[in-house]
Design a protein around this motif. Structure first.
Motif, PDB file in Angstrom:
ATOM      1  N   ALA A 222       0.780  -1.363  -0.104  1.00  0.00           N
ATOM      2  CA  ALA A 222      -0.001  -0.070  -0.096  1.00  0.00           C
ATOM      3  C   ALA A 222       1.098   1.295   0.124  1.00  0.00           C
ATOM      4  O   ALA A 222       0.214   2.387  -0.706  1.00  0.00           O
ATOM      5  N   GLY A 223       2.089   1.058   0.747  1.00  0.00           N
ATOM      6  CA  GLY A 223       3.576   2.497   0.599  1.00  0.00           C
ATOM      7  C   GLY A 223       3.728   2.688  -0.530  1.00  0.00           C
ATOM      8  O   GLY A 223       4.435   3.748  -0.693  1.00  0.00           O
ATOM      9  N   MET A 224       3.699   1.454  -1.273  1.00  0.00           N
ATOM     10  CA  MET A 224       5.153   1.512  -2.575  1.00  0.00           C
ATOM     11  C   MET A 224       4.104   2.557  -3.942  1.00  0.00           C
ATOM     12  O   MET A 224       4.068   2.475  -4.687  1.00  0.00           O
ATOM     13  N   LEU A 225       2.264   2.658  -3.938  1.00  0.00           N
ATOM     14  CA  LEU A 225       1.926   2.338  -5.492  1.00  0.00           C
ATOM     15  C   LEU A 225       2.067   4.003  -5.604  1.00  0.00           C
ATOM     16  O   LEU A 225       2.799   4.044  -6.264  1.00  0.00           O
ATOM     17  N   GLU A 226       2.472   4.785  -4.691  1.00  0.00           N
ATOM     18  CA  GLU A 226       2.168   6.541  -4.835  1.00  0.00           C
ATOM     19  C   GLU A 226       3.688   6.876  -4.635  1.00  0.00           C
ATOM     20  O   GLU A 226       4.060   7.239  -6.315  1.00  0.00           O
ATOM     21  N   GLU A 227       4.691   5.362  -4.408  1.00  0.00           N
ATOM     22  CA  GLU A 227       6.045   6.137  -4.482  1.00  0.00           C
ATOM     23  C   GLU A 227       6.722   5.414  -6.173  1.00  0.00           C
ATOM     24  O   GLU A 227       7.227   5.879  -6.609  1.00  0.00           O
ATOM     25  N   CYS A 228       5.302   4.426  -6.740  1.00  0.00           N
ATOM     26  CA  CYS A 228       6.039   3.761  -7.645  1.00  0.00           C
ATOM     27  C   CYS A 228       5.555   4.728  -8.460  1.00  0.00           C
ATOM     28  O   CYS A 228       6.293   5.093  -9.853  1.00  0.00           O
ATOM     29  N   ASN A 229       4.248   5.771  -8.597  1.00  0.00           N
ATOM     30  CA  ASN A 229       4.359   6.439  -9.639  1.00  0.00           C
ATOM     31  C   ASN A 229       5.404   7.506  -9.384  1.00  0.00           C
ATOM     32  O   ASN A 229       5.620   8.835 -10.608  1.00  0.00           O
ATOM     33  N   THR A 230       6.000   7.816  -8.427  1.00  0.00           N
ATOM     34  CA  THR A 230       6.817   9.585  -8.311  1.00  0.00           C
ATOM     35  C   THR A 230       7.451   8.765  -9.050  1.00  0.00           C
ATOM     36  O   THR A 230       8.363   9.990  -9.996  1.00  0.00           O
ATOM     37  N   VAL A 231       8.623   7.721  -9.286  1.00  0.00           N
ATOM     38  CA  VAL A 231       9.563   6.915  -9.880  1.00  0.00           C
ATOM     39  C   VAL A 231       9.703   7.136 -11.316  1.00  0.00           C
ATOM     40  O   VAL A 231      10.513   7.491 -12.435  1.00  0.00           O
ATOM     41  N   SER A 232       8.352   6.854 -12.495  1.00  0.00           N
ATOM     42  CA  SER A 232       7.449   6.953 -12.897  1.00  0.00           C
ATOM     43  C   SER A 232       7.875   8.223 -13.934  1.00  0.00           C
ATOM     44  O   SER A 232       7.477   8.363 -14.462  1.00  0.00           O
ATOM     45  N   GLU A 233       7.223   9.180 -12.980  1.00  0.00           N
ATOM     46  CA  GLU A 233       7.070   9.905 -13.446  1.00  0.00           C
ATOM     47  C   GLU A 233       8.340  10.728 -13.496  1.00  0.00           C
ATOM     48  O   GLU A 233       8.933  11.695 -14.501  1.00  0.00           O
ATOM     49  N   THR A 234       9.096  10.638 -12.308  1.00  0.00           N
ATOM     50  CA  THR A 234      10.629  11.122 -12.383  1.00  0.00           C
ATOM     51  C   THR A 234      11.504  10.893 -13.955  1.00  0.00           C
ATOM     52  O   THR A 234      12.093  11.630 -14.231  1.00  0.00           O
TER      53      THR A 234
END
Length: 279
Positions: A222-234
């Motif tokens: 649950a804590g990784m989903l948003e982080e994955c999005n940030t990594v992709s965007e970056t």
């Protein structure tokens, strides 16, 4: 002077190339991947030797849902062709069914089981553009999106494009995959790439159920989903700002500046519902 044998081989390769079938999808390698007979010819890079070792290991472990490595050449690599189709938008109704989510998640789990025993050779280099920032664990695929999964008779039979394979937690790979397949995005944005009108939260639960995550793993992911999005965007933003033509075109086509802003807002708004779907 060219020997007769070399001339013969050159003529044969020239004749073969005229029969190459161009794959016109993808982003970074768009327009440079070909099917030649039963092989796929694509650009290689510093990561390719490690990827070939990984693919050979998967085959040795009995996992046949990935290409076989055939050869590394100065600028290209040759891999076996996986027969089937890669769905593209507008997607057929069968592709939007829960069973597809379950089968993709199961194939991902089988991949992770096979890769557990892989020890990367000392020469391995990895493309970490989309990888788990913690960098520990198995070698993840990191890009199991619909465009990188081959289907046959409605069933996923293989993953392709291991260019972003890199070390990380298996949960990171699950989170990245779920993000693409559910998909986890604003409803307006999902319409733009053919996955609109779906229930994000029930599909997220269906995907992790298919992978058979335990309670602790569900809490962690649950804590990784948003982080994955940030990594992709970056990553995509960095490639666009570097002037990579395919990423510049992608940015303009989907108005990614606006899409990413909507996606960030959607994650913030729906954080609790996402956690509840995973509980």
């Amino acid at each position: 002077m060219l020997t007769p044998e070399y001339i013969s081989v050159t003529e044969q390769r020239s004749e073969t190339k005229s029969k190459d079938e161009l794959f016109d999808d993808g982003v970074a390698n768009a327009g440079s991947i070909f099917k030649r007979g039963e092989e796929v010819v694509r650009p290689c890079g510093p990561h390719s030797p490690g990827v070939h070792a990984l693919l050979q290991h998967l085959s040795d472990q009995g996992f046949h849902g990935a290409p076989l490595p055939i050869a590394l050449e100065p600028q290209t690599e040759r891999l076996s062709y996986i027969h089937g189709t890669v769905p593209k938008p507008p997607y057929d109704d069968w592709f939007l069914q829960d069973e597809v989510l379950i089968e993709v998640a199961r194939l991902l789990r089988r991949f992770h089981e096979a890769v557990k025993s892989f020890t990367p050779p000392s020469y391995s280099q990895w493309n970490t553009g989309l990888s788990d920032p913690r960098g520990k664990g198995i070698i993840c695929h990191n890009d199991v999106i619909p465009g990188n999964v081959v289907f046959d008779s409605g069933k996923p039979v293989g993953f392709i494009d291991f260019d972003f394979a890199a070390p990380g937690s298996h949960l990171w790979d699950v989170a990245r995959s779920a993000r693409a397949w559910v998909p986890l995005d604003s409803p307006e944005s999902t319409e733009s790439y053919g996955l609109g009108g779906l229930n994000h939260f029930t599909r997220l639960r269906t995907f992790v159920d298919g992978y058979e995550l335990c309670k602790r793993e569900r809490e962690e992911i649950a804590g990784m989903l948003e982080e994955c999005n940030t990594v992709s965007e970056t990553y995509v933003t960095s490639q666009m700002r570097a002037g990579k033509p395919s990423f510049v075109a992608l940015w303009k086509k989907y108005d990614l500046d606006t899409l990413y802003e909507k996606r960030r807002n959607w994650f913030r708004t729906e954080r609790e519902k996402l956690a509840a779907a995973l509980a």
